[in-house]
Design a protein around this motif. Structure first.
Motif, PDB file in Angstrom:
ATOM      1  N   ARG A 134       0.758  -0.498  -0.448  1.00  0.00           N
ATOM      2  CA  ARG A 134       0.174   0.097   0.125  1.00  0.00           C
ATOM      3  C   ARG A 134       0.742   1.250  -0.538  1.00  0.00           C
ATOM      4  O   ARG A 134       0.333   2.261  -0.369  1.00  0.00           O
ATOM      5  N   LEU A 144      -5.864   8.230  -1.142  1.00  0.00           N
ATOM      6  CA  LEU A 144      -5.368   8.591   0.464  1.00  0.00           C
ATOM      7  C   LEU A 144      -6.215   7.288   1.138  1.00  0.00           C
ATOM      8  O   LEU A 144      -6.754   7.097   1.919  1.00  0.00           O
ATOM      9  N   SER A 145      -7.288   7.301  -0.325  1.00  0.00           N
ATOM     10  CA  SER A 145      -8.089   5.849   0.454  1.00  0.00           C
ATOM     11  C   SER A 145      -6.884   4.372   0.558  1.00  0.00           C
ATOM     12  O   SER A 145      -7.826   3.441   1.871  1.00  0.00           O
ATOM     13  N   ALA A 147      -3.738   5.161   2.257  1.00  0.00           N
ATOM     14  CA  ALA A 147      -3.876   5.670   3.725  1.00  0.00           C
ATOM     15  C   ALA A 147      -4.854   4.607   4.476  1.00  0.00           C
ATOM     16  O   ALA A 147      -4.310   4.378   5.736  1.00  0.00           O
ATOM     17  N   ASP A 148      -6.158   5.020   4.472  1.00  0.00           N
ATOM     18  CA  ASP A 148      -7.002   4.460   5.354  1.00  0.00           C
ATOM     19  C   ASP A 148      -7.260   2.769   5.350  1.00  0.00           C
ATOM     20  O   ASP A 148      -7.316   2.094   6.523  1.00  0.00           O
ATOM     21  N   SER A 149      -6.930   2.140   4.054  1.00  0.00           N
ATOM     22  CA  SER A 149      -6.838   0.526   4.067  1.00  0.00           C
ATOM     23  C   SER A 149      -5.348   0.427   5.149  1.00  0.00           C
ATOM     24  O   SER A 149      -5.414  -0.997   6.262  1.00  0.00           O
ATOM     25  N   GLU A 151      -3.885   2.065   7.081  1.00  0.00           N
ATOM     26  CA  GLU A 151      -4.265   2.046   8.701  1.00  0.00           C
ATOM     27  C   GLU A 151      -4.782   1.129   9.487  1.00  0.00           C
ATOM     28  O   GLU A 151      -4.726   0.170  10.661  1.00  0.00           O
ATOM     29  N   ARG A 152      -6.039   0.253   8.885  1.00  0.00           N
ATOM     30  CA  ARG A 152      -6.394  -0.686   8.869  1.00  0.00           C
ATOM     31  C   ARG A 152      -5.637  -2.386   9.261  1.00  0.00           C
ATOM     32  O   ARG A 152      -5.970  -3.064   9.568  1.00  0.00           O
ATOM     33  N   GLN A 202       0.950   9.378   7.256  1.00  0.00           N
ATOM     34  CA  GLN A 202      -0.016  10.182   7.723  1.00  0.00           C
ATOM     35  C   GLN A 202       0.868  11.812   7.228  1.00  0.00           C
ATOM     36  O   GLN A 202      -0.084  12.917   6.780  1.00  0.00           O
ATOM     37  N   ARG A 205      -1.009  12.200   3.963  1.00  0.00           N
ATOM     38  CA  ARG A 205      -1.904  12.960   3.745  1.00  0.00           C
ATOM     39  C   ARG A 205      -2.007  14.337   4.384  1.00  0.00           C
ATOM     40  O   ARG A 205      -2.365  14.944   3.435  1.00  0.00           O
TER      41      ARG A 205
END
Lengths: 218, 218
Positions: A134, A144-145, A147-149, A151-152, A202, A205
């Motif tokens: 990623r 940035l989606s 980045a969300d994944s 973080e999961r 981060q 982002r």
């Protein structure tokens, strides 16, 4: 002048992607070396970490040179400072992959992780490889989606980290002290892959949105 | 303009000294909390780490602002980039002190380290406190003989780190799996104090001499 500077900034971005690609390979190979007790693969991760360190130094020097020569402000300055830090986190992820590979090498021909924690490390390996993958895509696309994944995946690594302790401490553990030492450190290395990945996400982002989202406690 | 800039650079140096002072207190208190199972002291280290993180963020922002506003070159640029990195290492040392304190708190009222490794942790505690103390003095005086002493303390930490494993693996260990997990992680935190200390010392050495001495593998 501006054209040359733009070309240099583009090159910086490409070099970060290349560095992340090498870290991805390192994490993938280190995990495989760990889970299959593959000595040759472990050796290759250890040897290749020198190249990652060299990329970091090179990128670092170029960032400082760009600061000195171009005296950038605003977005350009932010890009260069962020690049410095992203490179430093990637370098650290390379070190962690080397630590995993060194543990595999030290235990060879035995596997460093055995039941009941083997399944936990398979989960951590997959999550860490996804984090690195990623990062490559996030650095390439700035989507940035991703980045969300990422973080999961970091949450999964934290859960697996906790599970690795629980497995050793639930009273049914029959491993040796050496195995506890190895599992404890290996789980920490994997947890740190996630932390560094989140820290890089981060920064990207911030580059995209201009808003800084605070790091949680590490 | 130059006068204001010089004042800002001086302030940066003073803030690094103040930050190192807080890290010194954190390491000292964390070690005492660990060795005497002092819950209140452990809590104070954990609470105070927030202040160290805030100092790092503040220093970081000011460095970036100085880069943008003053567009420094040569030595000034080197000082600011080094300050960014030194602050980041100090922040990480604060995190490690917090990890030590959190371990002491988790085991309270039991001690987290017991014989036969207690003496090893006394040695590590003393060496880590010396490292932090030397950082304060090195940042204040730029006397590179202090960097040499600091590197010797780092060697001591590496030796103690190895000794902590040997003690657990020599076949006489009668501790619980929980104690092995704690000792393994605590020894790693102490070893990392030394690594970060050496990394800061190398940056100061570079500022003083202009010559970069390579980091060994971490």
């Amino acid at each position: 002048m501006r054209e040359i500077f733009d070309a240099e900034l583009t090159q910086l971005g490409e070099d970060l992607v290349a560095m992340a690609g090498r870290v991805h390979t390192a994490i993938q190979s280190a995990g495989q070396a760990l889970l299959t007790a593959d000595l040759a693969l472990a050796e290759s991760v250890i040897a290749d970490d020198i190249a990652i360190d060299a990329l970091n130094r090179d990128l670092d020097e170029r960032c400082v040179m760009l600061l000195a020569r171009q005296q950038p402000v605003a977005t350009d300055l932010r890009v260069i400072i962020s690049s410095l830090r992203i490179a430093s986190s990637l370098e650290r992820m390379g070190d962690l992959a080397r630590h995993v590979a060194q543990t595999a090498r030290r235990r060879y021909p035995d596997p460093a992780v055995v039941e009941p924690v083997r399944a936990i490390f398979e989960t951590m390996d997959q999550a860490a490889v996804r984090v690195a993958d990623r990062l490559v895509r996030l650095l390439t696309t700035r989507d940035l989606s991703i980045a969300d994944s990422l973080e999961r995946d970091d949450d999964l690594l934290d859960e697996a980290h906790a599970a690795s302790f629980a497995a050793q401490l639930d009273g049914t553990w029959t491993g040796t002290p050496q195995q506890i030492v190895d599992v404890t450190l290996l789980a920490r290395y994997y947890e740190r892959f996630g932390d560094h990945g989140v820290s890089i996400a981060q920064r990207i982002r911030y580059l995209v949105t201009g808003e800084w989202v605070e790091d949680g406690p590490a």
